[in-house]
Write a protein that holds these residues in place. Structure first.
Motif, PDB file in Angstrom:
ATOM      1  N   LYS A  43     -11.148   4.538  -4.103  1.00  0.00           N
ATOM      2  CA  LYS A  43     -10.263   4.249  -2.966  1.00  0.00           C
ATOM      3  C   LYS A  43     -10.112   2.748  -2.775  1.00  0.00           C
ATOM      4  CE  LYS A  43      -8.905   8.118  -1.514  1.00  0.00           C
ATOM      5  NZ  LYS A  43      -7.507   8.338  -1.887  1.00  0.00           N
ATOM      6  N   LYS A  44      -8.927   2.380  -2.307  1.00  0.00           N
ATOM      7  CA  LYS A  44      -8.691   0.977  -2.005  1.00  0.00           C
ATOM      8  C   LYS A  44      -9.242   0.722  -0.608  1.00  0.00           C
ATOM      9  CE  LYS A  44      -4.601  -1.741  -2.171  1.00  0.00           C
ATOM     10  NZ  LYS A  44      -3.144  -1.658  -2.317  1.00  0.00           N
ATOM     11  N   ILE A  45     -10.310  -0.041  -0.522  1.00  0.00           N
ATOM     12  CA  ILE A  45     -10.893  -0.287   0.809  1.00  0.00           C
ATOM     13  C   ILE A  45     -10.776  -1.768   1.124  1.00  0.00           C
ATOM     14  CG2 ILE A  45     -12.956  -0.042   2.271  1.00  0.00           C
ATOM     15  CD1 ILE A  45     -13.886   2.089   0.238  1.00  0.00           C
ATOM     16  N   ASP A  50     -11.541   5.600 -13.647  1.00  0.00           N
ATOM     17  CA  ASP A  50     -11.699   6.772 -12.775  1.00  0.00           C
ATOM     18  C   ASP A  50     -10.689   7.798 -13.287  1.00  0.00           C
ATOM     19  OD1 ASP A  50      -9.186   6.218 -11.694  1.00  0.00           O
ATOM     20  OD2 ASP A  50      -9.953   5.250  -9.902  1.00  0.00           O
ATOM     21  N   LYS A  80     -14.267  10.483  -9.120  1.00  0.00           N
ATOM     22  CA  LYS A  80     -13.147  10.632  -8.180  1.00  0.00           C
ATOM     23  C   LYS A  80     -12.380   9.314  -8.145  1.00  0.00           C
ATOM     24  CE  LYS A  80     -14.893  14.216  -5.170  1.00  0.00           C
ATOM     25  NZ  LYS A  80     -16.361  14.221  -5.372  1.00  0.00           N
ATOM     26  N   LYS A  81     -11.116   9.393  -7.756  1.00  0.00           N
ATOM     27  CA  LYS A  81     -10.302   8.177  -7.722  1.00  0.00           C
ATOM     28  C   LYS A  81     -10.933   7.152  -6.779  1.00  0.00           C
ATOM     29  CE  LYS A  81      -5.743   6.433  -6.763  1.00  0.00           C
ATOM     30  NZ  LYS A  81      -4.482   6.626  -6.084  1.00  0.00           N
TER      31      LYS A  81
END
Ligand code: C5P
Length: 398
Positions: free
Chosen positions: A290-292, A202, A287-288
């Protein structure tokens, strides 16, 4: 070839950079050179003969009329047994004198009466450097075959900024080393890849290979020292570009491939030292990610182009050299790689030993033979490799 036993006459002229020449004299001595120093009147305003005498362990010469030389031929004798005269710093005034062939003090007379090579490390204020008179003199000196170490651009002792800073002593030392290398690749064009490539996951994350780029940079430097015109296509590394080498920066394997495609035409030799990532991410996120909570990302890969194999398969391909960094069975893997890539020469080493280090231990694999180059600093191995490649090209011509 190292500097061991090389006989240098270090000429110091009047400029504030003279204070750095004490360090240079010491470095030359440490590299195994026999260093004899001659200073101009003006140089002695900046640094004393005693300093240089203590550092070189030899008499420092300052006077054309020195009665200690029995036949009063100091202007000839002091340079007769030398391999190189190195003038550092070389002031604007001294360069002008050399360009005109003036000889009104010991050092300028030694320069004019020399039989050996001459290298100058200019140092002066930026306006003096830019002055058309100086530029004219530099052209003359270059036409006369005089070698230059620097200058560099940057802050100056006078408070101004620009061209005219003397090269740092370690860089002058590198130029002296380069000067002594046999010019086995004179007139050749060499393309080198070096360093890792980075493949985006990313906008902030990448996968990459660990590679310091040191071996590739050493190869580029050695090829330049051997007289080649060198283009270095480099992945992201924290290394200075070797003096005289044209560097193109890339990040990904595909960028590296594109730059190689653009530069390969007309190259005589291609040396692929880069640790090219074998795979890239199929669809990097724009896009970066996300840590989910518990959801781990899954990466899908696709293959990168094999740059070396592509170059080797071209019509009128340059002489191709590949590197094989192996973690086991070096010889078998190197031989297989040589055949698979279709290149005449593979340079192999054990990765555990070489990664990031200044030393390496390498073996060369040709179709029917192999040659152990042994262990040593990467620059020395790179010089041996360059000499070997030049030998193979010569042999192929016959
Ligand atoms: O990664 P591999 O072991 O195949 O690398 C061997 C040689 O091939 C190295 O010289 C490397 O620079 C080159 N290479 C390349 N493009 C790739 C992979 C390797 O040019 N995609």
């Amino acid at each position: 070839m190292t500097l061991k036993g090389k006989r240098i006459l270090l000429g110091i002229t009047g400029g504030i950079a003279a204070y750095k020449v004490a360090v240079l004299a010491r470095a030359l001595g440490k590299a195994g050179c026999d260093v004899r120093v001659a200073m101009t009147e003006a140089a002695m305003r900046f640094v004393t003969p005693v300093t240089l005498q203590a550092l070189t362990g030899q008499t420092v010469w300052t006077d054309l009329w020195d009665p200690r030389i029995a036949d009063n031929m100091s202007h000839i004798e002091l340079s007769r047994d030398r391999d190189l005269i190195l003038v550092a710093p070389a002031s604007a005034d001294f360069l002008a004198k050399m360009a005109l062939g003036l000889a009104d003090d010991l050092l300028s007379t030694l320069v004019l009466a020399r039989r050996c090579g001459l290298m100058v490390a200019p140092a002066m204020n930026v306006e003096m450097w830019d002055n058309p008179a100086t530029q004219r003199n530099l052209r003359t000196l270059r036409e006369d075959g005089i070698a230059f170490a620097g200058p560099a651009a940057g802050d100056q002792a006078c408070g101004e900024t620009g061209m005219g800073r003397m090269l740092e002593p370690e860089l002058i030392l590198a130029e002296v080393e380069a000067w002594f290398q046999p010019k086995v690749l004179a007139g050749k064009r060499v393309l080198v890849t070096a360093g890792p490539t980075e493949e985006a996951i990313d906008p902030v994350r990448v996968i990459t290979n660990s590679s310091s780029g040191k071996m590739g940079y050493a190869v580029a430097r050695a090829a330049h020292e051997a007289g080649a015109s060198v283009t270095l296509i480099s992945g992201p590394v924290a290394l200075a570009t070797p003096q005289g080498v044209a560097r193109v920066n890339v990040r990904s394997a595909r960028q590296m491939f594109n730059e190689v495609k653009a530069a390969v035409e007309g190259s005589d030799i291609f040396i692929g030292v880069a640790a090219v990532a074998d795979w890239r991410i199929q669809k990097p996120a724009d896009k970066k990610i996300k840590k989910i909570n518990d959801r781990l990302p899954v990466l899908k890969f696709e293959e990168n182009p094999d740059i070396l194999a592509w170059v080797a398969a071209r019509k009128n391909a340059p002489f191709c050299v590949g590197f094989a960094a192996e973690s086991e069975k070096v010889a078998a893997n190197a031989r297989a790689k040589r055949a698979k890539k279709g290149v005449p020469l593979i340079v192999a080493n054990l990765v555990q030993e070489a990664l990031g280090a200044d030393d390496n231990a390498i073996t060369l694999f040709e179709a029917r033979s192999s040659k152990v180059l042994g262990r040593g600093p990467k620059i020395e191995l790179a010089r041996k490799l360059v000499a070997h490649v030049a030998g193979m090209i010569e042999k192929a011509k016959r």
